[in-house]
Design an enzyme around this catalytic site. Structure first.
Site, mmCIF file in Angstrom:
data_model
loop_
_atom_site.group_PDB
_atom_site.id
_atom_site.type_symbol
_atom_site.label_atom_id
_atom_site.label_comp_id
_atom_site.label_asym_id
_atom_site.label_seq_id
_atom_site.Cartn_x
_atom_site.Cartn_y
_atom_site.Cartn_z
ATOM 1 N N CYS A 80 37.277 49.858 78.099
ATOM 2 C CA CYS A 80 38.310 49.635 79.110
ATOM 3 C C CYS A 80 37.838 50.129 80.477
ATOM 4 O O CYS A 80 37.421 51.283 80.609
ATOM 5 C CB CYS A 80 39.603 50.342 78.717
ATOM 6 S SG CYS A 80 40.892 50.246 79.976
ATOM 7 N N CYS A 89 45.378 55.248 76.442
ATOM 8 C CA CYS A 89 44.536 55.544 75.281
ATOM 9 C C CYS A 89 43.826 56.880 75.517
ATOM 10 O O CYS A 89 43.502 57.221 76.647
ATOM 11 C CB CYS A 89 43.484 54.454 75.067
ATOM 12 S SG CYS A 89 44.156 52.829 74.662
ATOM 13 N N CYS A 169 45.288 44.542 79.512
ATOM 14 C CA CYS A 169 45.117 45.732 78.674
ATOM 15 C C CYS A 169 44.540 45.312 77.330
ATOM 16 O O CYS A 169 45.058 44.395 76.678
ATOM 17 C CB CYS A 169 46.461 46.439 78.488
ATOM 18 S SG CYS A 169 46.393 47.846 77.348
ATOM 19 N N GLN A 293 58.715 48.371 65.504
ATOM 20 C CA GLN A 293 57.352 48.907 65.491
ATOM 21 C C GLN A 293 56.439 48.074 66.386
ATOM 22 O O GLN A 293 56.505 46.850 66.401
ATOM 23 C CB GLN A 293 56.813 48.933 64.067
ATOM 24 C CG GLN A 293 57.490 49.955 63.163
ATOM 25 C CD GLN A 293 57.006 51.378 63.409
ATOM 26 O OE1 GLN A 293 56.279 51.640 64.359
ATOM 27 N NE2 GLN A 293 57.421 52.297 62.560
ATOM 28 N N ASP A 343 72.209 54.161 62.835
ATOM 29 C CA ASP A 343 71.456 54.382 64.059
ATOM 30 C C ASP A 343 72.462 54.603 65.182
ATOM 31 O O ASP A 343 73.590 54.115 65.111
ATOM 32 C CB ASP A 343 70.563 53.178 64.379
ATOM 33 C CG ASP A 343 69.428 53.535 65.330
ATOM 34 O OD1 ASP A 343 68.284 53.647 64.857
ATOM 35 O OD2 ASP A 343 69.682 53.706 66.532
ATOM 36 N N ASP A 391 62.835 58.109 59.438
ATOM 37 C CA ASP A 391 61.818 57.651 60.388
ATOM 38 C C ASP A 391 62.248 58.124 61.775
ATOM 39 O O ASP A 391 62.667 57.334 62.615
ATOM 40 C CB ASP A 391 61.711 56.120 60.337
ATOM 41 C CG ASP A 391 60.582 55.587 61.214
ATOM 42 O OD1 ASP A 391 59.802 56.396 61.748
ATOM 43 O OD2 ASP A 391 60.492 54.352 61.371
ATOM 44 N N CYS A 418 55.824 60.040 63.231
ATOM 45 C CA CYS A 418 54.904 59.667 64.311
ATOM 46 C C CYS A 418 54.389 60.906 65.030
ATOM 47 O O CYS A 418 53.768 60.808 66.086
ATOM 48 C CB CYS A 418 55.581 58.711 65.291
ATOM 49 S SG CYS A 418 57.074 59.367 66.049
#
Length: 463
Positions: A80, A89, A169, A293, A343, A391, A418
Protein backbone atom coordinates in the site's frame (compact mmCIF):
# COMPACT_ATOMS: atom_id res chain seq x y z
CA UNK A 1 6.44 1.79 39.12
CA UNK A 2 5.77 5.50 39.60
CA UNK A 3 5.69 8.03 36.83
CA UNK A 4 8.68 9.81 38.40
CA UNK A 5 10.72 6.61 38.31
CA UNK A 6 9.75 6.05 34.68
CA UNK A 7 10.77 9.56 33.72
CA UNK A 8 14.05 9.05 35.54
CA UNK A 9 14.85 6.09 33.26
CA UNK A 10 13.32 7.15 29.94
CA UNK A 11 13.17 10.59 28.36
CA UNK A 12 11.50 11.79 25.18
CA UNK A 13 14.09 11.89 22.38
CA UNK A 14 16.31 9.28 24.06
CA UNK A 15 17.80 6.68 21.67
CA UNK A 16 18.91 3.15 22.46
CA UNK A 17 19.10 -0.36 20.95
CA UNK A 18 16.14 -2.65 21.63
CA UNK A 19 15.32 -6.30 20.96
CA UNK A 20 11.66 -6.88 20.08
CA UNK A 21 10.17 -9.76 22.07
CA UNK A 22 6.59 -9.95 20.78
CA UNK A 23 3.72 -8.13 19.09
CA UNK A 24 1.32 -6.03 21.16
CA UNK A 25 -2.45 -6.19 20.81
CA UNK A 26 -2.37 -3.18 18.45
CA UNK A 27 0.28 -4.75 16.21
CA UNK A 28 3.24 -2.80 17.58
CA UNK A 29 6.54 -4.40 18.53
CA UNK A 30 7.15 -4.80 22.27
CA UNK A 31 10.59 -4.63 23.87
CA UNK A 32 12.02 -3.98 27.34
CA UNK A 33 14.56 -1.33 28.31
CA UNK A 34 15.75 -1.65 31.92
CA UNK A 35 12.51 -3.49 32.73
CA UNK A 36 10.37 -0.79 31.15
CA UNK A 37 7.90 -1.77 28.42
CA UNK A 38 8.54 0.02 25.14
CA UNK A 39 6.00 -0.10 22.28
CA UNK A 40 7.48 0.34 18.80
CA UNK A 41 5.07 0.58 15.83
CA UNK A 42 6.42 -1.23 12.77
CA UNK A 43 8.89 -3.42 14.66
CA UNK A 44 8.61 -7.22 14.52
CA UNK A 45 9.42 -10.03 16.99
CA UNK A 46 13.09 -11.03 16.91
CA UNK A 47 14.26 -7.78 15.38
CA UNK A 48 17.10 -5.71 16.82
CA UNK A 49 16.37 -2.03 16.32
CA UNK A 50 17.58 1.38 17.39
CA UNK A 51 14.61 3.40 18.64
CA UNK A 52 13.86 6.96 19.71
CA UNK A 53 11.42 7.57 22.56
CA UNK A 54 8.40 9.59 21.38
CA UNK A 55 6.31 9.52 24.56
CA UNK A 56 6.65 8.39 28.17
CA UNK A 57 3.65 7.12 30.15
CA UNK A 58 3.46 5.97 33.79
CA UNK A 59 3.74 2.27 32.89
CA UNK A 60 5.30 2.23 29.43
CA UNK A 61 7.01 4.25 26.73
CA UNK A 62 6.40 4.64 23.01
CA UNK A 63 9.21 4.84 20.48
CA UNK A 64 9.84 5.01 16.75
CA UNK A 65 12.33 2.99 14.70
CA UNK A 66 15.47 4.90 13.73
CA UNK A 67 17.39 1.91 12.37
CA UNK A 68 16.84 -1.84 11.94
CA UNK A 69 20.07 -3.65 12.84
CA UNK A 70 18.68 -7.15 12.47
CA UNK A 71 15.57 -7.63 10.36
CA UNK A 72 12.96 -10.36 10.81
CA UNK A 73 12.89 -12.98 8.02
CA UNK A 74 9.11 -12.42 8.02
CA UNK A 75 9.41 -8.70 7.16
CA UNK A 76 8.02 -7.76 3.73
CA UNK A 77 7.55 -4.50 1.82
CA UNK A 78 4.01 -3.12 2.33
CA UNK A 79 2.20 -2.94 -1.05
CA UNK A 80 0.00 0.00 0.00
CA UNK A 81 1.47 3.41 -1.00
CA UNK A 82 -0.01 5.17 2.07
CA UNK A 83 0.50 2.34 4.58
CA UNK A 84 2.75 4.41 6.85
CA UNK A 85 0.28 7.32 6.90
CA UNK A 86 -3.19 5.77 6.88
CA UNK A 87 -3.22 3.57 9.96
CA UNK A 88 -6.10 1.43 8.71
CA UNK A 89 -3.76 -1.57 8.47
CA UNK A 90 -1.02 -2.31 11.01
CA UNK A 91 0.68 -5.46 9.69
CA UNK A 92 1.33 -5.08 5.96
CA UNK A 93 5.05 -5.26 6.76
CA UNK A 94 4.64 -8.83 8.09
CA UNK A 95 4.20 -11.88 5.84
CA UNK A 96 0.67 -13.29 5.89
CA UNK A 97 1.76 -16.72 7.13
CA UNK A 98 3.58 -15.09 10.04
CA UNK A 99 0.59 -12.83 10.74
CA UNK A 100 -1.64 -15.86 11.31
CA UNK A 101 0.84 -17.29 13.82
CA UNK A 102 1.18 -13.94 15.61
CA UNK A 103 -2.59 -13.54 15.92
CA UNK A 104 -2.79 -16.89 17.70
CA UNK A 105 0.04 -15.69 19.94
CA UNK A 106 -1.88 -12.45 20.72
CA UNK A 107 -4.83 -14.54 21.95
CA UNK A 108 -2.49 -16.65 24.07
CA UNK A 109 -0.85 -13.56 25.60
CA UNK A 110 -4.26 -12.08 26.44
CA UNK A 111 -5.15 -15.16 28.47
CA UNK A 112 -1.76 -15.13 30.19
CA UNK A 113 -2.22 -11.48 31.13
CA UNK A 114 -5.89 -11.34 32.11
CA UNK A 115 -6.78 -14.77 33.52
CA UNK A 116 -5.61 -17.19 36.18
CA UNK A 117 -5.68 -19.93 33.56
CA UNK A 118 -2.39 -21.36 32.37
CA UNK A 119 -2.11 -20.59 28.68
CA UNK A 120 -0.22 -23.84 28.01
CA UNK A 121 -3.26 -25.80 29.24
CA UNK A 122 -5.64 -24.05 26.81
CA UNK A 123 -6.49 -25.44 23.39
CA UNK A 124 -5.82 -22.45 21.14
CA UNK A 125 -6.13 -23.68 17.56
CA UNK A 126 -4.17 -22.33 14.55
CA UNK A 127 -5.68 -19.16 13.09
CA UNK A 128 -8.03 -19.70 10.15
CA UNK A 129 -6.81 -17.40 7.38
CA UNK A 130 -7.78 -16.44 3.82
CA UNK A 131 -6.50 -17.86 0.55
CA UNK A 132 -6.47 -14.33 -0.91
CA UNK A 133 -6.26 -11.75 1.90
CA UNK A 134 -7.03 -8.68 -0.25
CA UNK A 135 -10.19 -6.77 -1.32
CA UNK A 136 -12.12 -8.49 1.46
CA UNK A 137 -14.03 -5.58 3.04
CA UNK A 138 -17.64 -5.07 1.96
CA UNK A 139 -18.03 -1.64 3.59
CA UNK A 140 -16.11 1.61 3.37
CA UNK A 141 -16.50 4.59 5.71
CA UNK A 142 -14.51 7.62 4.58
CA UNK A 143 -14.49 11.08 6.12
CA UNK A 144 -14.82 14.08 3.83
CA UNK A 145 -12.70 17.20 4.16
CA UNK A 146 -11.83 20.16 1.93
CA UNK A 147 -8.23 21.41 1.95
CA UNK A 148 -7.07 24.24 -0.34
CA UNK A 149 -10.18 23.79 -2.46
CA UNK A 150 -9.67 20.05 -2.94
CA UNK A 151 -12.17 17.55 -1.54
CA UNK A 152 -10.55 14.59 0.18
CA UNK A 153 -12.17 11.31 1.22
CA UNK A 154 -10.18 9.13 3.55
CA UNK A 155 -9.19 8.19 7.07
CA UNK A 156 -7.70 10.30 9.82
CA UNK A 157 -4.20 9.48 11.00
CA UNK A 158 -4.64 8.13 14.53
CA UNK A 159 -4.83 10.83 17.22
CA UNK A 160 -4.53 13.64 14.64
CA UNK A 161 -6.71 15.85 12.46
CA UNK A 162 -4.74 14.92 9.34
CA UNK A 163 -6.87 13.18 6.71
CA UNK A 164 -5.17 10.72 4.35
CA UNK A 165 -6.89 10.87 0.95
CA UNK A 166 -7.69 7.35 -0.28
CA UNK A 167 -8.46 7.09 -3.98
CA UNK A 168 -8.29 3.31 -3.64
CA UNK A 169 -7.77 0.82 -0.82
CA UNK A 170 -6.26 -2.64 -1.27
CA UNK A 171 -8.45 -4.30 1.37
CA UNK A 172 -11.71 -2.80 0.07
CA UNK A 173 -13.97 -4.38 -2.54
CA UNK A 174 -13.55 -2.61 -5.89
CA UNK A 175 -17.19 -1.46 -5.88
CA UNK A 176 -16.78 0.45 -2.61
CA UNK A 177 -13.56 2.04 -3.85
CA UNK A 178 -15.34 3.20 -7.01
CA UNK A 179 -18.38 4.53 -5.13
CA UNK A 180 -16.29 6.57 -2.69
CA UNK A 181 -14.15 8.06 -5.46
CA UNK A 182 -17.18 8.96 -7.62
CA UNK A 183 -19.01 10.65 -4.72
CA UNK A 184 -15.85 12.59 -3.82
CA UNK A 185 -15.57 13.85 -7.41
CA UNK A 186 -19.25 14.86 -7.51
CA UNK A 187 -18.91 16.80 -4.25
CA UNK A 188 -15.86 18.52 -5.77
CA UNK A 189 -17.68 19.34 -9.01
CA UNK A 190 -20.78 20.70 -7.27
CA UNK A 191 -18.74 22.56 -4.63
CA UNK A 192 -20.88 21.22 -1.78
CA UNK A 193 -19.31 22.25 1.56
CA UNK A 194 -17.75 19.43 3.56
CA UNK A 195 -17.89 19.34 7.34
CA UNK A 196 -15.29 21.36 9.23
CA UNK A 197 -14.82 19.68 12.59
CA UNK A 198 -13.15 22.67 14.25
CA UNK A 199 -15.61 25.33 13.04
CA UNK A 200 -18.59 22.94 13.02
CA UNK A 201 -19.64 24.22 9.59
CA UNK A 202 -20.36 22.48 6.28
CA UNK A 203 -22.76 19.79 5.10
CA UNK A 204 -21.18 16.48 4.07
CA UNK A 205 -19.35 14.56 6.80
CA UNK A 206 -18.77 11.08 5.38
CA UNK A 207 -19.49 8.76 2.50
CA UNK A 208 -20.32 5.17 3.44
CA UNK A 209 -20.58 2.48 0.79
CA UNK A 210 -21.48 -1.19 1.15
CA UNK A 211 -21.64 -3.97 -1.43
CA UNK A 212 -23.14 -7.44 -1.38
CA UNK A 213 -20.27 -9.79 -2.28
CA UNK A 214 -22.62 -12.46 -3.60
CA UNK A 215 -25.33 -10.18 -5.05
CA UNK A 216 -23.26 -7.26 -6.31
CA UNK A 217 -25.84 -4.83 -4.91
CA UNK A 218 -24.44 -1.42 -3.94
CA UNK A 219 -25.59 0.90 -1.15
CA UNK A 220 -24.28 4.44 -0.70
CA UNK A 221 -24.96 6.48 2.44
CA UNK A 222 -24.27 10.21 2.62
CA UNK A 223 -23.75 11.38 6.19
CA UNK A 224 -24.73 15.04 6.51
CA UNK A 225 -25.08 17.64 9.25
CA UNK A 226 -28.63 18.57 8.20
CA UNK A 227 -31.50 17.09 6.21
CA UNK A 228 -31.88 19.80 3.58
CA UNK A 229 -29.08 21.69 1.86
CA UNK A 230 -28.38 23.47 -1.46
CA UNK A 231 -27.83 21.25 -4.53
CA UNK A 232 -29.12 18.16 -2.71
CA UNK A 233 -31.35 17.12 -5.63
CA UNK A 234 -28.51 17.71 -8.08
CA UNK A 235 -26.18 15.61 -5.92
CA UNK A 236 -28.66 12.73 -5.99
CA UNK A 237 -29.10 12.96 -9.76
CA UNK A 238 -25.34 13.00 -10.34
CA UNK A 239 -24.83 9.92 -8.17
CA UNK A 240 -27.60 8.09 -10.05
CA UNK A 241 -25.99 9.09 -13.34
CA UNK A 242 -22.37 8.26 -12.49
CA UNK A 243 -23.17 5.18 -10.37
CA UNK A 244 -26.06 3.70 -12.39
CA UNK A 245 -25.79 0.35 -10.62
CA UNK A 246 -26.45 1.79 -7.14
CA UNK A 247 -29.48 0.05 -5.64
CA UNK A 248 -29.81 2.01 -2.40
CA UNK A 249 -28.94 5.68 -1.86
CA UNK A 250 -29.51 6.83 1.71
CA UNK A 251 -28.93 9.97 3.74
CA UNK A 252 -28.00 9.81 7.41
CA UNK A 253 -28.24 12.98 9.47
CA UNK A 254 -25.63 13.49 12.17
CA UNK A 255 -25.61 17.06 13.53
CA UNK A 256 -23.67 16.24 16.70
CA UNK A 257 -20.08 16.99 17.60
CA UNK A 258 -19.02 13.36 17.87
CA UNK A 259 -16.53 10.83 16.54
CA UNK A 260 -19.42 8.48 15.72
CA UNK A 261 -19.97 8.19 11.98
CA UNK A 262 -23.76 8.00 11.91
CA UNK A 263 -26.63 9.79 13.61
CA UNK A 264 -30.04 8.44 14.57
CA UNK A 265 -32.06 9.53 11.51
CA UNK A 266 -31.80 7.91 8.07
CA UNK A 267 -33.91 8.77 5.02
CA UNK A 268 -34.04 7.18 1.58
CA UNK A 269 -32.94 9.34 -1.36
CA UNK A 270 -33.24 6.80 -4.16
CA UNK A 271 -33.98 3.12 -4.73
CA UNK A 272 -34.47 0.54 -2.01
CA UNK A 273 -33.90 1.10 1.70
CA UNK A 274 -31.83 -2.09 1.90
CA UNK A 275 -29.48 -4.23 -0.14
CA UNK A 276 -29.25 -8.01 -0.12
CA UNK A 277 -26.30 -10.19 0.82
CA UNK A 278 -25.98 -13.96 0.97
CA UNK A 279 -24.01 -16.07 3.43
CA UNK A 280 -24.13 -19.74 2.55
CA UNK A 281 -27.78 -20.53 1.82
CA UNK A 282 -29.15 -17.58 3.81
CA UNK A 283 -29.85 -14.14 2.34
CA UNK A 284 -29.85 -11.00 4.46
CA UNK A 285 -31.47 -7.60 4.06
CA UNK A 286 -29.16 -4.77 5.15
CA UNK A 287 -30.36 -1.27 6.06
CA UNK A 288 -28.01 1.70 6.34
CA UNK A 289 -27.24 1.44 10.09
CA UNK A 290 -27.45 -2.34 10.42
CA UNK A 291 -24.31 -4.12 11.59
CA UNK A 292 -23.04 -6.85 9.28
CA UNK A 293 -19.69 -8.61 9.31
CA UNK A 294 -17.24 -6.75 7.08
CA UNK A 295 -15.58 -9.84 5.58
CA UNK A 296 -18.27 -12.15 4.14
CA UNK A 297 -15.87 -14.92 3.08
CA UNK A 298 -14.38 -15.28 6.56
CA UNK A 299 -17.79 -14.80 8.19
CA UNK A 300 -18.93 -18.12 6.73
CA UNK A 301 -15.86 -19.81 8.24
CA UNK A 302 -16.44 -18.10 11.61
CA UNK A 303 -20.12 -19.03 11.74
CA UNK A 304 -19.33 -22.63 10.88
CA UNK A 305 -17.01 -22.63 13.91
CA UNK A 306 -19.88 -21.23 16.01
CA UNK A 307 -22.16 -24.00 14.76
CA UNK A 308 -19.50 -26.61 15.52
CA UNK A 309 -19.02 -25.25 19.05
CA UNK A 310 -22.76 -25.03 19.75
CA UNK A 311 -23.08 -28.75 18.90
CA UNK A 312 -26.85 -28.53 18.46
CA UNK A 313 -29.04 -31.62 18.13
CA UNK A 314 -32.37 -29.96 17.31
CA UNK A 315 -33.58 -29.97 20.91
CA UNK A 316 -31.81 -26.88 22.27
CA UNK A 317 -33.11 -23.41 23.07
CA UNK A 318 -30.51 -20.90 21.87
CA UNK A 319 -29.98 -17.22 22.64
CA UNK A 320 -28.22 -15.01 20.10
CA UNK A 321 -27.15 -12.01 22.21
CA UNK A 322 -26.01 -8.86 20.37
CA UNK A 323 -27.79 -10.43 17.39
CA UNK A 324 -27.60 -7.56 14.89
CA UNK A 325 -29.52 -8.53 11.74
CA UNK A 326 -29.79 -12.11 12.98
CA UNK A 327 -26.83 -13.60 11.14
CA UNK A 328 -25.60 -16.05 13.79
CA UNK A 329 -29.05 -17.10 15.01
CA UNK A 330 -30.33 -17.78 11.51
CA UNK A 331 -27.14 -19.74 10.80
CA UNK A 332 -27.95 -22.00 13.77
CA UNK A 333 -31.74 -22.16 13.43
CA UNK A 334 -31.89 -25.32 11.32
CA UNK A 335 -30.21 -27.28 14.12
CA UNK A 336 -32.00 -25.68 17.09
CA UNK A 337 -35.40 -26.11 18.69
CA UNK A 338 -35.77 -22.34 19.00
CA UNK A 339 -33.52 -19.30 18.67
CA UNK A 340 -34.16 -15.99 20.40
CA UNK A 341 -32.14 -12.85 19.87
CA UNK A 342 -31.97 -9.23 20.91
CA UNK A 343 -30.22 -6.01 19.96
CA UNK A 344 -30.47 -2.37 21.05
CA UNK A 345 -30.73 -1.09 17.44
CA UNK A 346 -34.38 -1.25 16.36
CA UNK A 347 -33.57 -1.22 12.62
CA UNK A 348 -31.32 -4.26 13.07
CA UNK A 349 -34.14 -6.18 14.78
CA UNK A 350 -36.54 -5.26 11.98
CA UNK A 351 -33.96 -6.55 9.50
CA UNK A 352 -33.53 -9.74 11.56
CA UNK A 353 -37.28 -10.39 11.53
CA UNK A 354 -37.45 -9.71 7.80
CA UNK A 355 -34.45 -11.96 7.14
CA UNK A 356 -36.09 -14.83 9.04
CA UNK A 357 -39.41 -14.29 7.25
CA UNK A 358 -37.79 -14.29 3.82
CA UNK A 359 -36.00 -17.57 4.56
CA UNK A 360 -39.18 -19.17 5.91
CA UNK A 361 -37.44 -19.70 9.26
CA UNK A 362 -40.16 -19.85 11.91
CA UNK A 363 -38.32 -21.04 15.03
CA UNK A 364 -36.76 -17.62 15.76
CA UNK A 365 -37.88 -14.64 17.82
CA UNK A 366 -36.28 -11.19 18.05
CA UNK A 367 -36.73 -8.30 20.48
CA UNK A 368 -35.35 -4.77 20.80
CA UNK A 369 -33.50 -4.18 24.05
CA UNK A 370 -30.56 -5.15 26.21
CA UNK A 371 -29.78 -8.82 26.74
CA UNK A 372 -29.31 -8.33 30.48
CA UNK A 373 -32.93 -7.15 30.76
CA UNK A 374 -34.63 -9.42 28.23
CA UNK A 375 -33.06 -12.76 29.23
CA UNK A 376 -34.30 -12.61 32.87
CA UNK A 377 -37.85 -11.96 31.62
CA UNK A 378 -37.64 -15.08 29.44
CA UNK A 379 -36.29 -17.10 32.35
CA UNK A 380 -39.14 -15.87 34.58
CA UNK A 381 -41.57 -17.23 32.00
CA UNK A 382 -39.81 -20.63 32.22
CA UNK A 383 -37.91 -20.31 28.94
CA UNK A 384 -34.43 -21.50 29.92
CA UNK A 385 -31.67 -21.40 27.27
CA UNK A 386 -29.39 -24.38 26.73
CA UNK A 387 -26.86 -22.42 24.67
CA UNK A 388 -26.03 -18.71 24.69
CA UNK A 389 -24.04 -17.19 21.84
CA UNK A 390 -22.52 -13.78 22.53
CA UNK A 391 -20.92 -11.54 19.91
CA UNK A 392 -20.22 -8.33 21.86
CA UNK A 393 -18.46 -5.12 20.75
CA UNK A 394 -14.75 -4.58 21.49
CA UNK A 395 -15.57 -3.54 25.05
CA UNK A 396 -16.71 -7.11 25.77
CA UNK A 397 -19.86 -8.31 27.47
CA UNK A 398 -21.79 -5.94 29.70
CA UNK A 399 -21.19 -6.77 33.37
CA UNK A 400 -24.92 -7.20 33.91
CA UNK A 401 -25.10 -9.63 31.00
CA UNK A 402 -22.27 -11.71 32.48
CA UNK A 403 -24.13 -11.71 35.80
CA UNK A 404 -27.31 -12.80 34.00
CA UNK A 405 -25.49 -15.60 32.18
CA UNK A 406 -23.96 -16.86 35.44
CA UNK A 407 -27.41 -16.89 37.04
CA UNK A 408 -29.04 -18.59 34.03
CA UNK A 409 -26.31 -21.27 33.74
CA UNK A 410 -26.68 -22.40 30.11
CA UNK A 411 -24.91 -25.68 29.34
CA UNK A 412 -22.73 -24.08 26.67
CA UNK A 413 -21.55 -20.55 25.92
CA UNK A 414 -20.16 -19.74 22.50
CA UNK A 415 -18.25 -16.47 22.75
CA UNK A 416 -17.50 -14.70 19.47
CA UNK A 417 -14.89 -12.05 20.22
CA UNK A 418 -13.22 -9.22 18.31
CA UNK A 419 -10.92 -8.30 21.21
CA UNK A 420 -8.71 -10.94 22.90
CA UNK A 421 -8.22 -8.80 26.03
CA UNK A 422 -11.91 -8.37 26.84
CA UNK A 423 -12.53 -12.00 25.86
CA UNK A 424 -9.95 -13.13 28.42
CA UNK A 425 -11.35 -10.85 31.13
CA UNK A 426 -14.90 -12.11 30.54
CA UNK A 427 -13.74 -15.75 30.45
CA UNK A 428 -12.01 -15.21 33.80
CA UNK A 429 -15.36 -14.24 35.33
CA UNK A 430 -17.21 -17.13 33.72
CA UNK A 431 -14.65 -19.78 34.70
CA UNK A 432 -15.00 -18.70 38.34
CA UNK A 433 -18.69 -19.58 38.03
CA UNK A 434 -18.15 -23.13 36.85
CA UNK A 435 -17.44 -22.75 33.14
CA UNK A 436 -14.46 -24.44 31.52
CA UNK A 437 -12.82 -23.30 28.29
CA UNK A 438 -12.82 -26.21 25.85
CA UNK A 439 -11.15 -24.52 22.90
CA UNK A 440 -10.43 -21.17 21.28
CA UNK A 441 -10.47 -20.82 17.49
CA UNK A 442 -8.89 -17.58 16.15
CA UNK A 443 -10.20 -16.44 12.76
CA UNK A 444 -8.50 -13.77 10.65
CA UNK A 445 -11.45 -11.57 9.75
CA UNK A 446 -9.26 -8.53 9.00
CA UNK A 447 -6.01 -9.49 7.22
CA UNK A 448 -3.12 -7.02 7.57
CA UNK A 449 -4.64 -5.47 10.71
CA UNK A 450 -3.93 -6.33 14.34
CA UNK A 451 -7.54 -7.30 14.99
CA UNK A 452 -8.18 -10.91 16.01
CA UNK A 453 -11.63 -12.48 15.90
CA UNK A 454 -12.16 -15.77 17.71
CA UNK A 455 -14.76 -18.35 18.67
CA UNK A 456 -14.46 -19.75 22.21
CA UNK A 457 -16.45 -22.65 23.61
CA UNK A 458 -17.19 -22.72 27.34
CA UNK A 459 -19.03 -25.64 28.96
CA UNK A 460 -20.69 -25.53 32.37
CA UNK A 461 -19.13 -28.12 34.68
CA UNK A 462 -20.24 -26.68 38.03
CA UNK A 463 -18.15 -25.15 40.78
Amino acid sequence: MTKQATNAVLKKGQRFPLTIKRLGINGEGVGYFKRHVVFVPGALPGEEVVVEVTDVKPRFAEASIRKIRKSSPDRISPPCPVYDQCGGCQLQHLSYEATLKEKREIVKQAFERHTTLRADTLTILPTIGMEDPWAYRNKSQLQLKTEKGQVKAGLYVMNTHKLVDLSSCLVQHDATNEASEVVKQIVQDLQIPTYNERKRTGILRSVVSRVGFETGELQVILVTTKKDFPKKDLLVEEIKSRLPHVKSLQQNINPKKTSLIMGDETISLFGEETIEETLGDISFSLSARAFFQLNPKQTVKLYNEVKRAAALTGKEKVIDAYCGVGTIGLWLADQAREVRGMDVIAEAIEDAKENAKRQGITNVQYEVGKAEKIIPSWVRSSWIPDVIVVDPPRTGCDDQLLKTIKQTKPKRIVYVSCNPSTLAKDVEQLQRSGYKVKNIQPVDMFPWTAQVESCTLLVYEGK
